[in-house]
Motif scaffolding. Structure first.
Motif, PDB file in Angstrom:
ATOM      1  N   GLU A 107     -17.043  17.007 -53.102  1.00  0.00           N
ATOM      2  CA  GLU A 107     -17.138  15.542 -53.115  1.00  0.00           C
ATOM      3  C   GLU A 107     -16.797  14.937 -54.477  1.00  0.00           C
ATOM      4  OE1 GLU A 107     -20.988  14.387 -51.661  1.00  0.00           O
ATOM      5  OE2 GLU A 107     -20.384  14.774 -49.586  1.00  0.00           O
ATOM      6  N   TYR A 108     -17.146  15.575 -55.570  1.00  0.00           N
ATOM      7  CA  TYR A 108     -16.910  15.108 -56.935  1.00  0.00           C
ATOM      8  C   TYR A 108     -16.975  13.586 -57.045  1.00  0.00           C
ATOM      9  CZ  TYR A 108     -15.774  19.917 -57.564  1.00  0.00           C
ATOM     10  OH  TYR A 108     -15.854  21.281 -57.590  1.00  0.00           O
ATOM     11  N   PRO A 109     -18.169  13.004 -56.868  1.00  0.00           N
ATOM     12  CA  PRO A 109     -18.317  11.546 -56.896  1.00  0.00           C
ATOM     13  C   PRO A 109     -17.684  10.926 -58.142  1.00  0.00           C
ATOM     14  CG  PRO A 109     -20.372  12.582 -56.283  1.00  0.00           C
ATOM     15  CD  PRO A 109     -19.450  13.690 -56.719  1.00  0.00           C
ATOM     16  N   GLN A 110     -16.992   9.821 -57.918  1.00  0.00           N
ATOM     17  CA  GLN A 110     -16.303   9.100 -58.985  1.00  0.00           C
ATOM     18  C   GLN A 110     -16.613   7.611 -58.851  1.00  0.00           C
ATOM     19  OE1 GLN A 110     -14.296  10.610 -61.373  1.00  0.00           O
ATOM     20  NE2 GLN A 110     -15.053  12.511 -60.465  1.00  0.00           N
TER      21      GLN A 110
ATOM     22  N   ARG B 256      -3.167  15.376 -61.833  1.00  0.00           N
ATOM     23  CA  ARG B 256      -4.068  15.740 -60.760  1.00  0.00           C
ATOM     24  C   ARG B 256      -5.476  15.733 -61.296  1.00  0.00           C
ATOM     25  NH1 ARG B 256      -1.832  20.542 -57.101  1.00  0.00           N
ATOM     26  NH2 ARG B 256      -2.900  19.379 -55.499  1.00  0.00           N
ATOM     27  N   PHE B 257      -6.400  15.340 -60.449  1.00  0.00           N
ATOM     28  CA  PHE B 257      -7.799  15.419 -60.801  1.00  0.00           C
ATOM     29  C   PHE B 257      -8.213  16.872 -60.702  1.00  0.00           C
ATOM     30  CE2 PHE B 257     -12.234  15.606 -59.537  1.00  0.00           C
ATOM     31  CZ  PHE B 257     -12.810  14.935 -60.599  1.00  0.00           C
TER      32      PHE B 257
ATOM     33  N   THR C 193     -10.282  14.992 -53.485  1.00  0.00           N
ATOM     34  CA  THR C 193     -10.801  16.359 -53.432  1.00  0.00           C
ATOM     35  C   THR C 193     -11.494  16.636 -52.102  1.00  0.00           C
ATOM     36  OG1 THR C 193     -12.832  15.674 -54.560  1.00  0.00           O
ATOM     37  CG2 THR C 193     -11.058  16.593 -55.928  1.00  0.00           C
ATOM     38  N   ASN C 194     -12.185  15.639 -51.576  1.00  0.00           N
ATOM     39  CA  ASN C 194     -12.925  15.833 -50.331  1.00  0.00           C
ATOM     40  C   ASN C 194     -11.986  16.129 -49.163  1.00  0.00           C
ATOM     41  OD1 ASN C 194     -15.586  15.887 -49.141  1.00  0.00           O
ATOM     42  ND2 ASN C 194     -15.012  14.019 -48.071  1.00  0.00           N
ATOM     43  N   ALA C 195     -10.841  15.483 -49.120  1.00  0.00           N
ATOM     44  CA  ALA C 195      -9.865  15.699 -48.043  1.00  0.00           C
ATOM     45  C   ALA C 195      -9.322  17.123 -48.055  1.00  0.00           C
ATOM     46  CB  ALA C 195      -8.716  14.710 -48.160  1.00  0.00           C
ATOM     47  N   LEU C 196      -9.329  17.746 -49.226  1.00  0.00           N
ATOM     48  CA  LEU C 196      -8.829  19.112 -49.368  1.00  0.00           C
ATOM     49  C   LEU C 196      -9.961  20.138 -49.325  1.00  0.00           C
ATOM     50  CD1 LEU C 196      -6.260  18.412 -52.205  1.00  0.00           C
ATOM     51  CD2 LEU C 196      -5.791  18.699 -49.760  1.00  0.00           C
TER      52      LEU C 196
ATOM     53  N   THR D 146      -3.946  11.197 -51.675  1.00  0.00           N
ATOM     54  CA  THR D 146      -4.381  10.201 -52.650  1.00  0.00           C
ATOM     55  C   THR D 146      -4.522   8.862 -51.942  1.00  0.00           C
ATOM     56  OG1 THR D 146      -4.032   9.201 -54.805  1.00  0.00           O
ATOM     57  CG2 THR D 146      -2.073   9.525 -53.457  1.00  0.00           C
ATOM     58  N   ARG D 147      -5.391   8.025 -52.466  1.00  0.00           N
ATOM     59  CA  ARG D 147      -5.596   6.691 -51.909  1.00  0.00           C
ATOM     60  C   ARG D 147      -5.027   5.611 -52.827  1.00  0.00           C
ATOM     61  NH1 ARG D 147     -10.300   6.548 -48.169  1.00  0.00           N
ATOM     62  NH2 ARG D 147      -9.830   8.305 -46.827  1.00  0.00           N
TER      63      ARG D 147
END
Length: 124
Positions: free
Chosen positions: A70-73, A119-120, A63-66, A38-39
């Motif tokens: 990409e699931y843009p937000q 969690r997202f 999500t991208n790190a995992l 998480t950031r």
């Protein structure tokens, strides 16, 4: 943040939905404690702030790190008062701005999650 993003490949993505928040909206950073990436800095979790800037839609790093996509937000700059972060003894003039993705935020009047793991979950 913008300079860091420009060093790598572009992370901005087309908008798929309108931004949930607007400049000036009072929000609260969710009090999340994921076991994964998480950031969202711990010192802002559960704290109120004000939307200062809309930064567009970007790759969601959680999500991208995992490698879950990409699931843009929407990305926002949120301004926090030092006293809301560190208590009444903090400098009343000090403000801290943090870039935070939309899944990290909730309206300030919504009940705090008080440590509940959030969690997202990307759409299927």
């Amino acid at each position: 943040m913008e300079a860091a993003l420009l060093r790598g490949r572009p992370t901005d993505r087309p908008v798929s939905a309108p931004a949930r928040f607007r400049i000036g909206d009072r929000v609260r950073a969710k009090n999340i404690h994921p076991t994964t990436h998480t950031r969202l800095p711990r010192y802002v979790r559960g704290r109120p702030g004000i939307i200062e800037r809309l930064c567009g839609c970007h790759v969601f790093p959680d999500t991208n790190a995992l490698q879950q996509g990409e699931y843009p937000q929407w990305l926002y700059t949120v301004r926090f008062d030092a006293r809301d972060l560190w208590g009444p003894e903090a400098d009343q003039l000090l403000k801290v701005s943090v870039d935070a993705w939309e899944p990290y935020l909730e309206p300030a009047d919504q009940a705090s999650l008080n440590g509940t793991l959030v969690r997202f979950v990307p759409p299927v």
